[in-house]
Design a protein around this motif. Structure first.
Motif, PDB file in Angstrom:
ATOM      1  N   VAL A 177     -29.588  -5.636 -36.786  1.00  0.00           N
ATOM      2  CA  VAL A 177     -29.146  -6.961 -37.213  1.00  0.00           C
ATOM      3  C   VAL A 177     -30.120  -7.976 -36.629  1.00  0.00           C
ATOM      4  CG1 VAL A 177     -27.324  -8.688 -37.177  1.00  0.00           C
ATOM      5  CG2 VAL A 177     -26.729  -6.264 -37.351  1.00  0.00           C
ATOM      6  N   VAL A 178     -30.806  -8.677 -37.510  1.00  0.00           N
ATOM      7  CA  VAL A 178     -31.804  -9.667 -37.117  1.00  0.00           C
ATOM      8  C   VAL A 178     -31.143 -11.035 -37.064  1.00  0.00           C
ATOM      9  CG1 VAL A 178     -34.079 -10.633 -37.620  1.00  0.00           C
ATOM     10  CG2 VAL A 178     -33.519  -8.305 -38.348  1.00  0.00           C
ATOM     11  N   ARG A 179     -31.321 -11.749 -35.953  1.00  0.00           N
ATOM     12  CA  ARG A 179     -30.743 -13.077 -35.797  1.00  0.00           C
ATOM     13  C   ARG A 179     -31.854 -14.112 -35.709  1.00  0.00           C
ATOM     14  NH1 ARG A 179     -29.565 -12.938 -30.928  1.00  0.00           N
ATOM     15  NH2 ARG A 179     -31.232 -14.355 -30.345  1.00  0.00           N
ATOM     16  N   SER A 180     -31.693 -15.192 -36.447  1.00  0.00           N
ATOM     17  CA  SER A 180     -32.645 -16.291 -36.376  1.00  0.00           C
ATOM     18  C   SER A 180     -32.328 -17.166 -35.176  1.00  0.00           C
ATOM     19  CB  SER A 180     -32.590 -17.121 -37.664  1.00  0.00           C
ATOM     20  OG  SER A 180     -33.380 -18.280 -37.537  1.00  0.00           O
ATOM     21  N   ASN A 191     -28.373 -17.565 -38.506  1.00  0.00           N
ATOM     22  CA  ASN A 191     -28.688 -16.707 -39.646  1.00  0.00           C
ATOM     23  C   ASN A 191     -28.817 -15.267 -39.183  1.00  0.00           C
ATOM     24  OD1 ASN A 191     -29.032 -18.590 -41.913  1.00  0.00           O
ATOM     25  ND2 ASN A 191     -30.677 -19.441 -40.655  1.00  0.00           N
ATOM     26  N   GLN A 192     -28.252 -14.345 -39.952  1.00  0.00           N
ATOM     27  CA  GLN A 192     -28.343 -12.939 -39.609  1.00  0.00           C
ATOM     28  C   GLN A 192     -28.610 -12.116 -40.855  1.00  0.00           C
ATOM     29  OE1 GLN A 192     -25.786 -11.251 -36.452  1.00  0.00           O
ATOM     30  NE2 GLN A 192     -24.581 -13.120 -36.595  1.00  0.00           N
ATOM     31  N   LEU A 193     -29.327 -11.023 -40.668  1.00  0.00           N
ATOM     32  CA  LEU A 193     -29.584 -10.090 -41.753  1.00  0.00           C
ATOM     33  C   LEU A 193     -29.468  -8.681 -41.205  1.00  0.00           C
ATOM     34  CD1 LEU A 193     -30.485  -9.596 -44.717  1.00  0.00           C
ATOM     35  CD2 LEU A 193     -32.816  -9.447 -43.843  1.00  0.00           C
ATOM     36  N   SER A 194     -28.698  -7.837 -41.891  1.00  0.00           N
ATOM     37  CA  SER A 194     -28.486  -6.469 -41.441  1.00  0.00           C
ATOM     38  C   SER A 194     -29.368  -5.508 -42.237  1.00  0.00           C
ATOM     39  CB  SER A 194     -27.010  -6.090 -41.600  1.00  0.00           C
ATOM     40  OG  SER A 194     -26.784  -4.764 -41.175  1.00  0.00           O
ATOM     41  N   LEU A 195     -30.063  -4.619 -41.537  1.00  0.00           N
ATOM     42  CA  LEU A 195     -30.884  -3.578 -42.160  1.00  0.00           C
ATOM     43  C   LEU A 195     -30.331  -2.224 -41.723  1.00  0.00           C
ATOM     44  CD1 LEU A 195     -34.447  -5.007 -41.369  1.00  0.00           C
ATOM     45  CD2 LEU A 195     -33.126  -5.314 -43.469  1.00  0.00           C
ATOM     46  N   GLN A 196     -30.180  -1.304 -42.666  1.00  0.00           N
ATOM     47  CA  GLN A 196     -29.628   0.009 -42.321  1.00  0.00           C
ATOM     48  C   GLN A 196     -30.324   1.095 -43.113  1.00  0.00           C
ATOM     49  OE1 GLN A 196     -25.310   0.497 -41.749  1.00  0.00           O
ATOM     50  NE2 GLN A 196     -25.380   2.226 -43.171  1.00  0.00           N
ATOM     51  N   SER A 197     -30.504   2.254 -42.486  1.00  0.00           N
ATOM     52  CA  SER A 197     -31.105   3.393 -43.167  1.00  0.00           C
ATOM     53  C   SER A 197     -30.578   4.685 -42.566  1.00  0.00           C
ATOM     54  CB  SER A 197     -32.635   3.343 -43.049  1.00  0.00           C
ATOM     55  OG  SER A 197     -33.221   4.424 -43.740  1.00  0.00           O
TER      56      SER A 197
END
Length: 212
Positions: A177-180, A191-197
């Motif tokens: 989870v990337v936080r600005s 702002n947050q963006l979640s990346l999953q794999s």
């Protein structure tokens, strides 16, 4: 002919109107600058996180590569769980590149039945107190990406059950989870963006259709 000038009251009113209009323009420009800066910072953080995720996926896919049976005989698993958000990935690499300086540690694997070259024992470590992700490919630990508010690893065996037994790990789920640094202007929240794999270990149960 008598020329009538502005009264003091008219000048005060005009100055007040000008101040209100100017203040609104300044606030608008300031907010625009903040939004631009926030979007730029967020874009950089997301790009760094994607690079880190791609790097981790690449190493995990090849983990456990062991053409000489050295790792199994020595009790070295494909993945070692060193702590929460801290793993070591082992692989006797194929497709090697010889050292250009004569230092055998600078080759990228033979495979030669050992795990002494760079890229063959790789660590990823998350520092939750600083929101930073680090990696060590053999040269020493270095910062990979900042502003990671969440870094989670889940391990599954070949039939899909959660496991923490290194020898049974066949699939790893990574969630970032990337936080600005700057808050969203509309909500006031970061702002947050979640990346999953989900990454399947090719040495255990490679399934390209199931990866995401």
């Amino acid at each position: 002919m008598r020329i009538r000038g502005f009264t003091l009251l008219e000048m005060v009113i005009a100055t007040a109107i000008f101040a209100v209009v100017s203040g609104g323009i300044v606030i608008f420009l300031h907010r625009g600058q903040q939004t631009f800066r926030s979007q730029g910072q967020r874009t950089r953080s997301v790009e760094q996180a994607r690079i880190a995720l791609d790097q981790m996926i690449r190493y995990l896919r090849h983990s456990g590569n062991d053409p000489f049976g050295t790792m199994e005989a020595g009790g070295i698993p494909a993945i070692e769980i060193l702590g929460s958000g801290h793993i070591r990935i082992n692989s006797d690499m194929t497709g090697s590149v010889a050292s250009q300086t004569g230092d055998p540690l600078e080759s990228t694997g033979d495979p030669d039945g050992t795990l002494a070259s760079i890229h063959e024992r790789v660590e990823f470590r998350y520092d939750s107190s600083a929101d930073e992700l680090y990696s060590d490919i053999g040269y020493g630990e270095g910062l990979v990406v900042e502003d990671i508010s969440t870094f989670e690893l889940e391990f599954f065996d070949a039939v899909g059950n959660l496991t923490n037994i290194p020898a049974d790990i066949a699939r790893v789920r990574i969630r970032l989870v990337v936080r600005s640094e700057d808050a969203d202007m509309a909500t006031g929240h970061a702002n947050q963006l979640s990346l999953q794999s989900d990454v399947f270990l090719r040495s255990k149960s490679f399934n390209p259709l199931a990866e995401s």
